[in-house]
Design an enzyme around this catalytic site. Structure first.
Site, mmCIF file in Angstrom:
data_model
loop_
_atom_site.group_PDB
_atom_site.id
_atom_site.type_symbol
_atom_site.label_atom_id
_atom_site.label_comp_id
_atom_site.label_asym_id
_atom_site.label_seq_id
_atom_site.Cartn_x
_atom_site.Cartn_y
_atom_site.Cartn_z
ATOM 1 C CG ASP A 247 -19.980 -24.176 34.565
ATOM 2 O OD1 ASP A 247 -20.157 -23.025 34.997
ATOM 3 O OD2 ASP A 247 -20.800 -24.769 33.840
ATOM 4 C CG HIS B 298 -22.931 -22.122 24.141
ATOM 5 N ND1 HIS B 298 -23.096 -23.292 24.855
ATOM 6 C CD2 HIS B 298 -23.465 -21.147 24.894
ATOM 7 C CE1 HIS B 298 -23.697 -23.017 25.994
ATOM 8 N NE2 HIS B 298 -23.932 -21.723 26.043
ATOM 9 C CB SER C 18 -20.600 -20.425 33.405
ATOM 10 O OG SER C 18 -21.493 -21.461 33.145
ATOM 11 N NE ARG D 39 -23.149 -18.132 38.146
ATOM 12 C CZ ARG D 39 -23.144 -18.315 36.827
ATOM 13 N NH1 ARG D 39 -22.502 -19.343 36.293
ATOM 14 N NH2 ARG D 39 -23.772 -17.495 36.045
ATOM 15 C CE LYS E 129 -21.176 -24.654 30.545
ATOM 16 N NZ LYS E 129 -22.357 -24.378 31.325
#
Ligand code: URA
Length: 446
Positions: free
Chosen positions: A161, A82, A183, A168, A187
């Site tokens: 999320d 990621h 967050s 947010r 995922k």
């Protein structure tokens, strides 16, 4: 349990219990808590922070708010990667086929670009016919058959999320370490990863502009991963200037294909080899169990997949498996191309001291390569090629950028922004490093 009490306790700096966090996230996901109360809670978290235990509980509560995929029935181990988001970051298109070509399966769900950062799913959609939306059964089927899947995120993955992130964004509470870490990690955990390589970007074109902050975020995410039994490593990489030369969807796919033929800019090649090496290390060794030279060997093995064509073959295979037009991969001139191509010359001679990734990313959005709001349409053909990087010398009049555009007004606005993106110096400036740090589980325990 009373919502108001949970907000009050966090407002007053108290540590929330596992049950309180679980209750809050479950109720908010089911629309049983209104946005104004969730917004107050987010601001309390933003101002008061969270302990490591609370952050792990928040991560798991968000991961459990939807489906948690298990890939155990199709893959012996699933290693995910990621990136925290950047400009010109096409690493997934290159590093994942490299890892798969080394015999380690990769099944990745990616996001779309938002703001000045690009997203892998948008890049893949530059290829005609490429299907990014898959059912769970299709996802598993492609993983089993090809050892590689590159698709978009399933709608039911960590839905809490999705809701909280939108809130947010509207309440100035994005930039909080526990909220960002939970967050991202919720995922990854929901997508069924056994092991995770995190690429935390730092610099002018990243969420984290400060190295110490980036280290804290990386450390926290590694700790979350470890706490829930996922082997996790974080690299901290440069995002002061774009990665590689291309920014914009089809242009980045072209550059990724060049890289898969081992013809990439130095920083992009080095970055992809390091990420692929770390993924192989996690897949092949349990914590602390790798021989001393393992990472160097795996990086060399990954680099070999670029030289021998096996990573390119894997990319062709995954494009075909997703229904994409492989002729565009064999001949990238068939990818979408822009009507207007204009070279921007350097206004003076000098060493490039700064090539501001944020300005380049925003100029690409001006051209239509990215979106300002979720759901905005994008133009896959447009973007920017960067011809000089920090530390390189440029002579007045030499090309510094090439812009690919489909609209004269957008082209003019992008040119104006790019004119501000570069700072020149009369004295030599050092090149920027590709990486600043690597954090493994063992180092992040403090
Ligand atoms: N990326 C995410 O997925 N979440 C954040 O909060 C920040 C970056």
């Amino acid at each position: 349990m009373r919502v108001l009490e949970i907000i009050e306790r966090k407002r007053d700096g108290k540590e929330l219990t596992t049950d309180e966090i679980e209750f809050f996230i479950r109720a908010y996901t089911r629309d049983e808590i209104p946005d104004y109360q969730a917004a107050a809670w987010l601001m309390a978290v933003y101002l008061r922070g969270m302990s490591r235990r609370e952050t792990v509980d928040l991560t798991m509560a968000m991961a459990r708010s939807g489906e948690i995929l298990s890939l155990k029935d199709v893959l012996p181990i699933s290693v995910d990667k990621h990136s925290s988001g950047g400009v010109g970051d096409k690493t997934s298109l290159i590093a994942l086929p490299m890892v798969a070509a080394c015999g380690v399966p990769v099944a990745k769900m990616s996001g779309r670009g938002l703001g000045f950062t690009g997203g892998t799913v948008d890049k893949l959609e530059s290829i005609s016919g490429y299907r990014v939306s898959l059912s769970v059964d299709e996802f598993k089927d492609i993983a089993r058959k090809h050892g590689i899947v590159l698709c978009g995120q399933s709608a039911n993955l960590a839905p809490a999320d999705g809701k909280l992130y939108a809130l947010r964004d509207a309440t100035a509470t994005v930039n909080s370490l526990p909220l960002i870490a939970s967050s991202i990690m919720s995922k990854k955990i929901a997508a069924g990863a056994d092991a995770i390589v995190l690429d935390v970007k730092v610099g002018l074109g990243a969420f984290m502009t400060d190295l110490e902050q980036a280290r804290q975020l990386a450390r926290l995410m590694v700790q979350i991963g470890q706490s829930v039994g996922k082997r996790t490593v974080a690299v901290i990489s440069d995002m002061n200037q774009p990665l590689g030369a291309a920014v914009g969807n089809a242009l980045e796919v072209r550059e990724a294909i060049e890289c898969l033929h081992d013809r990439a800019p130095r920083d992009l090649r080095e970055h992809c080899i390091a990420i692929a090496g770390q993924m192989l290390l996690l897949a092949r060794h349990s914590e602390g169990n790798a021989p001393e030279h393992a990472l160097a060997e795996y990086m060399a093995e990954s680099a070999e997949t670029l030289r021998n064509g096996s990573a390119f073959a894997k990319f062709l295979e995954v494009v075909a498996a997703h229904g994409g037009d492989v002729r565009q991969v064999d001949d990238p001139s068939l990818l979408p191309s822009a009507r207007l191509v204009e070279v921007l010359p350097a206004p003076r001679s000098g060493y490039v001291e700064q090539l501001n990734a944020l300005d380049v990313g925003l100029a690409a959005v001006e051209l239509g390569a990215g979106r300002e709001r979720k759901g905005d349409p994008i133009d896959h053909a447009v973007g920017i090629l960067v011809h000089k990087k920090v530390g390189e010398y440029v002579t007045a009049g030499e090309p510094i950028f090439t812009l690919h555009a489909n609209d004269e007004g957008r082209l003019a606005r992008a040119k104006a922004r790019l004119a501000r993106a570069v700072i020149y110096s009369d004295t030599p400036t050092p090149r920027l490093p590709t990486f600043y740090d690597v954090l493994t589980g063992a180092e992040s325990d403090s």
